[in-house]
Motif scaffolding. Structure first.
Motif, PDB file in Angstrom:
ATOM      1  N   VAL A 195       0.867  -1.178   0.000  1.00 37.86           N
ATOM      2  CA  VAL A 195       0.000   0.000   0.000  1.00 37.86           C
ATOM      3  C   VAL A 195       0.903   1.227   0.000  1.00 37.86           C
ATOM      4  CG1 VAL A 195      -1.706   1.334   1.287  1.00 37.86           C
ATOM      5  CG2 VAL A 195      -1.876  -1.161   1.201  1.00 37.86           C
ATOM      6  N   ALA A 196       0.698   2.131  -0.956  1.00 34.05           N
ATOM      7  CA  ALA A 196       1.462   3.370  -1.047  1.00 34.05           C
ATOM      8  C   ALA A 196       0.542   4.530  -0.688  1.00 34.05           C
ATOM      9  CB  ALA A 196       2.030   3.550  -2.449  1.00 34.05           C
ATOM     10  N   LEU A 197       0.968   5.344   0.274  1.00 36.15           N
ATOM     11  CA  LEU A 197       0.137   6.427   0.800  1.00 36.15           C
ATOM     12  C   LEU A 197       0.883   7.761   0.669  1.00 36.15           C
ATOM     13  CD1 LEU A 197      -0.895   4.586   4.090  1.00 36.15           C
ATOM     14  CD2 LEU A 197      -2.336   4.871   2.055  1.00 36.15           C
ATOM     15  N   GLY A 198       0.174   8.785   0.216  1.00 34.80           N
ATOM     16  CA  GLY A 198       0.771  10.103   0.074  1.00 34.80           C
ATOM     17  C   GLY A 198       0.169  11.099   1.042  1.00 34.80           C
ATOM     18  N   TYR A 199       1.023  11.947   1.632  1.00 32.98           N
ATOM     19  CA  TYR A 199       0.607  12.951   2.606  1.00 32.98           C
ATOM     20  C   TYR A 199       1.236  14.299   2.247  1.00 32.98           C
ATOM     21  CZ  TYR A 199      -0.856   8.918   5.365  1.00 32.98           C
ATOM     22  OH  TYR A 199      -1.471   7.771   5.790  1.00 32.98           O
ATOM     23  N   LEU A 220      -7.127  -0.232   4.874  1.00 31.17           N
ATOM     24  CA  LEU A 220      -6.032   0.635   5.304  1.00 31.17           C
ATOM     25  C   LEU A 220      -6.045   1.942   4.525  1.00 31.17           C
ATOM     26  CD1 LEU A 220      -3.403   1.416   6.682  1.00 31.17           C
ATOM     27  CD2 LEU A 220      -2.180  -0.112   5.122  1.00 31.17           C
ATOM     28  N   VAL A 221      -6.198   1.875   3.217  1.00 25.39           N
ATOM     29  CA  VAL A 221      -6.235   3.090   2.403  1.00 25.39           C
ATOM     30  C   VAL A 221      -7.372   4.001   2.870  1.00 25.39           C
ATOM     31  CG1 VAL A 221      -6.670   3.992   0.085  1.00 25.39           C
ATOM     32  CG2 VAL A 221      -5.163   2.018   0.389  1.00 25.39           C
ATOM     33  N   ALA A 222      -8.507   3.409   3.175  1.00 28.96           N
ATOM     34  CA  ALA A 222      -9.661   4.199   3.598  1.00 28.96           C
ATOM     35  C   ALA A 222      -9.448   4.844   4.956  1.00 28.96           C
ATOM     36  CB  ALA A 222     -10.903   3.305   3.625  1.00 28.96           C
ATOM     37  N   ALA A 223      -8.671   4.185   5.828  1.00 30.53           N
ATOM     38  CA  ALA A 223      -8.532   4.670   7.199  1.00 30.53           C
ATOM     39  C   ALA A 223      -7.292   5.539   7.406  1.00 30.53           C
ATOM     40  CB  ALA A 223      -8.468   3.477   8.163  1.00 30.53           C
ATOM     41  N   ALA A 224      -6.373   5.574   6.433  1.00 31.94           N
ATOM     42  CA  ALA A 224      -5.068   6.170   6.668  1.00 31.94           C
ATOM     43  C   ALA A 224      -5.058   7.689   6.607  1.00 31.94           C
ATOM     44  CB  ALA A 224      -4.063   5.615   5.653  1.00 31.94           C
ATOM     45  N   ALA A 238      -4.836   9.629   4.031  1.00 35.82           N
ATOM     46  CA  ALA A 238      -3.857  10.104   3.052  1.00 35.82           C
ATOM     47  C   ALA A 238      -4.521  10.971   1.994  1.00 35.82           C
ATOM     48  CB  ALA A 238      -3.173   8.909   2.391  1.00 35.82           C
ATOM     49  N   LEU A 239      -3.712  11.826   1.345  1.00 37.10           N
ATOM     50  CA  LEU A 239      -4.206  12.566   0.193  1.00 37.10           C
ATOM     51  C   LEU A 239      -4.605  11.615  -0.921  1.00 37.10           C
ATOM     52  CD1 LEU A 239      -1.568  15.453  -0.035  1.00 37.10           C
ATOM     53  CD2 LEU A 239      -3.916  15.620   0.830  1.00 37.10           C
ATOM     54  N   GLU A 240      -3.802  10.569  -1.081  1.00 36.66           N
ATOM     55  CA  GLU A 240      -4.069   9.555  -2.090  1.00 36.66           C
ATOM     56  C   GLU A 240      -3.433   8.253  -1.636  1.00 36.66           C
ATOM     57  OE1 GLU A 240      -3.675   8.886  -6.959  1.00 36.66           O
ATOM     58  OE2 GLU A 240      -2.489  10.451  -5.962  1.00 36.66           O
ATOM     59  N   GLY A 241      -4.100   7.147  -1.885  1.00 30.72           N
ATOM     60  CA  GLY A 241      -3.564   5.848  -1.513  1.00 30.72           C
ATOM     61  C   GLY A 241      -3.766   4.828  -2.611  1.00 30.72           C
ATOM     62  N   TRP A 242      -2.772   3.991  -2.791  1.00 31.14           N
ATOM     63  CA  TRP A 242      -2.830   2.951  -3.824  1.00 31.14           C
ATOM     64  C   TRP A 242      -2.666   1.579  -3.179  1.00 31.14           C
ATOM     65  CZ3 TRP A 242       1.600   5.235  -7.312  1.00 31.14           C
ATOM     66  CH2 TRP A 242       1.184   6.464  -7.859  1.00 31.14           C
ATOM     67  N   VAL A 243      -3.450   0.636  -3.629  1.00 35.15           N
ATOM     68  CA  VAL A 243      -3.185  -0.773  -3.345  1.00 35.15           C
ATOM     69  C   VAL A 243      -2.415  -1.322  -4.532  1.00 35.15           C
ATOM     70  CG1 VAL A 243      -4.184  -3.050  -2.963  1.00 35.15           C
ATOM     71  CG2 VAL A 243      -5.242  -1.026  -1.931  1.00 35.15           C
ATOM     72  N   VAL A 244      -1.192  -1.739  -4.286  1.00 35.81           N
ATOM     73  CA  VAL A 244      -0.310  -2.196  -5.365  1.00 35.81           C
ATOM     74  C   VAL A 244      -0.188  -3.708  -5.259  1.00 35.81           C
ATOM     75  CG1 VAL A 244       1.944  -1.931  -6.460  1.00 35.81           C
ATOM     76  CG2 VAL A 244       0.948  -0.023  -5.181  1.00 35.81           C
ATOM     77  N   ASP A 245      -0.966  -4.398  -6.090  1.00 35.33           N
ATOM     78  CA  ASP A 245      -0.959  -5.868  -6.008  1.00 35.33           C
ATOM     79  C   ASP A 245      -0.081  -6.509  -7.069  1.00 35.33           C
ATOM     80  OD1 ASP A 245      -2.500  -5.270  -8.174  1.00 35.33           O
ATOM     81  OD2 ASP A 245      -4.343  -6.214  -7.425  1.00 35.33           O
ATOM     82  N   ASP A 246       0.549  -5.696  -7.910  1.00 27.12           N
ATOM     83  CA  ASP A 246       1.487  -6.213  -8.903  1.00 27.12           C
ATOM     84  C   ASP A 246       2.888  -6.181  -8.311  1.00 27.12           C
ATOM     85  OD1 ASP A 246       2.219  -6.921 -11.799  1.00 27.12           O
ATOM     86  OD2 ASP A 246       3.429  -5.124 -11.424  1.00 27.12           O
TER      87      ASP A 246
END
Length: 996
Positions: free
Chosen positions: A257-261, A331-335, A337-345
């Motif tokens: 999971v990548a999160l931006g702040y 996690l993305v929903a709760a974090a 963050a300005l933007e969050g990605w689920v990176v499954d690759d």
């Protein structure tokens, strides 16, 4: 007699103990900013020998510092007495019990080696510090190493089953499973029982509180886990002789999971929201780190990140894909963050993780001034991390210092190399003032001076900022139980040295060499000792450091050589400057491969240092014979090939028994090394001289007249059009071939192959007739004034060509690499160097950018590609790799050096190491694929293949020329008869694995 004299008089210690100036220089520092010269170094070969040496030292009162890979950042592994290196020989893995998930290891086992051994059982050792390719298990236990995945797998202390330890009294005891209450354990139990209140209130507040002794493990409710307590004691209580460690199994599903702040502190503020999702890793960084990677790799090589200027990368693992994905999305929903990605690759995730890894490596070398360890890995409770980071940045600004923080945010651990002014007068005191205030700041937030690297000399004196006098008193009492004479790593943790004492760079202020050569002194001190050169790097596709891979001797590593040069600059231990025998011994086996220049995290360029040392050493003095014979080889080559028939005579002298032995002796060449054969009919260039008037069409190129003696057209395009319709040039595209001295003077078909390949690609190749030597052999033998003369002359020849817009293609990678590295350093005020560097291309670079050019179909063939070290390190091999991949062949690209390396493998005294280097990668590949095509653009690489295996290796130009007709039909001698010189030999063999 001194303690050292008494120690050396003991039976059984002499064989593995070294008191030489060279060894003492090699072990005078670790990966920290500190320098303490030991009296002796021991490299015990067996556990019994370790016990004998250590007990002998204890008996005479000689202080002991146990040392693993020497990668400790806090000065944990330096001391003035006896340094015991356990990594050199005590690196055996005993048993791996897959059912119990344990492994028994010696202290010098490298963490990566344990991972490899455990992999068949689907197990691994949990902690994974960034130095995993060279750090030892003993060293990891010594400072309680963690790494980014400690959230999931724990610290080193959490993965210990039992330890066998030699205490400062000479007793061998077992801690943990299978141990007994041997001394001093009963007294330790009593001491803990009498101080439960202090221990419960001051220790174990959060996982990364590793500063000082971790007394919480000794509490009754923790089971009096002495083996866990021992982790992080930094060799001050005992020497580990064996360890039983716990192994773990990786979960089958991992997701990123990548999160931006908006900022890094705001990213840190999110830890309380992130940690409930049970990540195994939670890493943070900000725009400063990202920009460093962009500057290094280029914007196109770095993927975009989520919106913001601060980021958190989180790893979630589990057994069920759907569960892990659901947790990631939650996690993305709760974090917040300005933007969050689920990176499954996984491939995409690896690229993102690499930004963090590369940025961490570059953070210490990306400021205007050198950045140093010292305040390296402080940690605070994760819920306090955001506030700590804001105040930490303010503290840096207050002191006028700079750093690039990043770290294990889930653990509250922050790494930061800082540009302390320790190389200047008063800098050590400024360093102390900052770290004392930084310690107070970390303590204010309930933090630890160290979060995973240990305290060492950098932070032991700062412990009063976080512990009470009662707690510090406990440290001293425990030290007295295990080491009553204070002989084990004295000056660390208990009764510590001041943090500003023994700073390495501060000791060079005023040294004669630094005053006379300030740039050189600064450059050799860029080596921080992180030790990437100690890793088995060639297995992963690297070059650095081939001689160390062969000898496993610290003096032959890039780090070891840098340490000796640092001591030379210091001048107190190594006092004869550039002519010191210790310097000569350390540099002797440097192959000048340039691998360190691109692979060392701090950018050490040992071949350049070696050239400077040789230049200074022999200035105004007679040089070794090889410097005249091999260092002036282009000159001899021109003389021999200038006179018809002289090449044949010279080859007779170098190939005929009796004569050849005399020639080798006179030239300083090893008698086992075959000499190359000179071209009998003159230089390679001469075989491509044009007919009268053939160069006239070049007058229109760029408006500059390039015809005449300097540049000549071979008219090959016209000849080819008459003889072979399938290779008529597709356009009027001029290209100049710059023929290096090796190709020009010695037997080979590289130039012929290059010419035909270029013609088939639609070019009108023109062979440069004037000499334009790059001075490579003068550079490698340290004749720098001669190299500058060669380069200036070459600039006079090449610059008008590249200025006209005509591309220049070369054959020898090491010569082309000179223009992209050494030339600019040797002629820093010469603007023409950059023009020539930008105007000279490898064949792969030229063809890749040739519109309409297609690689031949080589599917069904196996190619062993041996990139020249300079090609990999300076020019870059990616273009060649992509070209070869497009042929459809099975390509086996070797990571290591061939071992010949120009004059190195030819000189007396180097042959055995040259062969040993070849045995690491090259020879095993040749033996495993006896029918494969061997590809090597480097003259040295082809010669090594020929000398050791009697196989012929070809250049890329030859490969493409002999296969352009298609995969089923090879180009024959008759096909090449339109050349005015003997062409390439015919190809014969099976469809797969045709042998050259």
């Amino acid at each position: 007699m001194t303690a050292l004299d008494d120690f050396l008089a003991q039976t059984g210690v002499a064989d593995c103990t070294d008191t030489s100036t060279l060894s003492r220089a090699l072990y005078s520092t670790d990966a920290s900013i500190y320098r303490v010269v030991p009296q002796a170094v021991a490299r015990p070969r067996t556990t019994d020998e370790l016990l004998t040496v250590a007990r002998a030292a204890l008996a005479v009162g000689l202080p002991i510092v146990p040392r693993g890979a020497g990668t400790s950042c806090a000065g944990n592994a330096v001391g003035e007495g006896l340094v015991i290196d356990v990594a050199r020989h005590l690196n055996g893995i005993g048993t791996i019990d897959a059912s119990a998930r344990t492994a028994v290891v010696q202290p010098g086992v490298v963490q990566q080696a344990l991972q490899v051994a455990a992999r068949p059982h689907a197990l691994r050792f949990g902690p994974d510090p960034s130095t995993f390719t060279r750090c030892t298990i003993g060293g990891m236990i010594g400072n309680n190493a963690c790494g980014p995945r400690a959230l999931g797998y724990g610290r080193s202390s959490d993965n210990i089953v039992s330890l066998t330890v030699l205490t400062g009294t000479g007793e061998l005891i077992t801690l943990g499973e299978g141990g007994t209450d041997a001394a001093p354990l009963p007294a330790l139990r009593d001491l803990v029982g009498a101080n439960l209140g202090t221990i419960r209130t001051e220790f174990g507040h959060f996982p990364r509180q590793v500063s000082g002794y971790s007394l919480e493990h000794l509490l009754p409710e923790k089971g009096f886990a002495v083996e866990k307590f021992f982790a992080g004691t930094e060799g001050t209580l005992g020497i580990i002789t064996s360890a039983t460690v716990r192994l773990v199994a990786d979960a089958p599903v991992a997701m990123m999971v990548a999160l931006g702040y908006p900022s890094m502190p705001e990213a840190a503020d999110a830890m309380p929201a992130i940690l409930p999702f049970k990540p195994t890793a939670c890493e943070g960084m900000d725009r400063r780190i990202y920009d460093v990677v962009v500057r290094k790799a280029g914007a196109g090589a770095v993927p975009p990140l989520p919106a913001g200027d601060g980021w958190v990368f989180v790893e979630l693992v589990g057994d069920d894909l759907a569960e892990v994905r659901a947790r990631a999305e939650a996690l993305v929903a709760a974090a917040g963050a300005l933007e969050g990605w689920v990176v499954d690759d996984k491939a995409r995730a690896d690229v993102l993780w690499k930004i963090r890894a590369d940025g961490a490596g570059l953070a210490g070398v990306s400021l205007d001034e050198p950045a140093w360890a010292g305040w390296e890995d402080a940690a605070v409770p994760p819920e306090r991390l955001g506030a700590y980071l804001r105040e930490f940045d303010a503290l840096l600004e207050q002191h006028g210092l700079h750093g690039l923080p990043y770290g294990h945010f889930g653990d509250g651990c922050v790494h930061c190399r800082i540009d302390f002014p320790i190389q200047y007068a008063g800098g050590a005191q400024a360093y102390r003032e900052f770290v004392e205030q930084a310690a107070a700041l970390a303590a204010k937030h309930g933090g630890s001076m160290s979060g995973e690297h240990g305290d060492g000399r950098a932070r032991s004196a700062l412990l009063p900022a976080m512990y009470s006098p009662a707690a510090l008193g406990l440290f001293g009492q425990i030290k007295n139980l295990f080491d009553p004479d204070n002989l084990l790593n004295p000056g660390v943790l208990v009764d510590p040295r001041p943090v500003e004492a023994d700073v390495r760079m501060a000791q060079t202020i005023g040294s004669p060499i630094r005053l006379a050569n300030p740039e050189f002194a600064a450059a050799v001190h860029r080596c921080t000792g992180v030790g990437k050169c100690l890793a088995n790097s060639t297995a992963g596709g690297g070059v650095m450091c081939p001689s160390y891979q062969a000898t496993r001797d610290e003096k032959d590593s890039t780090r070891g050589r840098a340490r000796v040069l640092q001591e030379m600059v210091n001048g107190r231990l190594i006092g004869d400057g550039f002519r010191s025998p210790e310097v000569a011994e350390a540099l002797d086996l440097c192959l000048a491969c340039k691998g360190c220049s691109s692979e060392c995290p701090t950018g050490i360029d040992m071949p350049t240092f070696k050239s400077i040392v040789l230049d200074e050493k022999y200035r105004g003095r007679v040089r070794p014979a090889s410097h005249y014979a091999l260092g002036w080889l282009p000159r001899w080559g021109r003389m021999v090939t200038a006179v018809p028939g002289l090449g044949a005579l010279a080859s007779f002298a170098t190939q005929t028994p009796g004569f050849k032995h005399v020639v080798r002796w006179a030239a300083g060449v090893d008698q086992r090394r075959p000499m190359p054969a000179f071209r009998a009919g003159g230089s390679a260039r001469a075989e491509f001289r044009p007919a009268v008037g053939a160069g006239q069409k070049l007058k229109s190129l760029g408006g500059s007249s390039l015809a005449g003696s300097s540049l000549a057209g071979s008219s090959l395009g016209a000849l080819a059009a008459r003889r072979r319709s399938d290779i008529v040039p597709v356009g009027d595209k001029a290209v100049v071939i710059w023929v290096d001295s090796f190709t020009d003077a010695f037997v080979g078909d590289q130039l012929a192959g290059l010419v035909q390949t270029l013609v088939r690609a639609g070019y009108e190749p023109q062979v440069l007739q004037s000499d334009a030597c790059c001075g490579l052999t003068w550079i490698t033998t340290g004749q720098l004034d001669g190299a500058r003369r060669q380069l200036r002359h070459a600039l006079d020849v090449l610059h008008p060509i590249v200025s006209s817009g005509v591309p220049v293609v070369g054959l020898e990678p090491s010569c082309m690499a000179v223009w992209r590295s050494d030339a600019g350093e040797l002629l820093p005020d010469e603007p023409r160097v950059a023009d020539v560097a930008n105007g000279i291309f490898t064949l792969a670079e030229l063809l890749t950018n040739t519109e309409g050019w297609l690689a031949p179909d080589l599917s069904g063939h196996t190619i062993i590609a041996q990139p020249h070290c300079h090609h990999s390190a300076v020019l870059g091999w990616k273009t060649d790799a992509a070209l070869l991949a497009s042929t459809g062949a099975e390509v086996i690209t070797l990571g290591g050096c061939c071992g010949l390396a120009g004059n190195f493998g030819v000189e007396k005294g180097h042959y055995d190491v040259s062969v040993k280097v070849a045995e690491h990668d090259l020879l095993p590949a040749l033996h495993a694929h006896p029918d494969a095509i061997v590809l090597a653009d480097g003259f040295s690489c082809r010669k090594q293949v020929s000398d050791l295996e009697q196989r012929r290796a070809m250049s890329l130009g030859e490969l493409l020329a002999t296969h352009s007709a298609g995969p089923e039909r090879f180009v024959s001698q008759e096909d090449l008869s339109w050349f005015s010189v003997p062409g390439l030999p015919a190809w014969r063999g099976r469809r797969r694995g045709t042998r050259w």
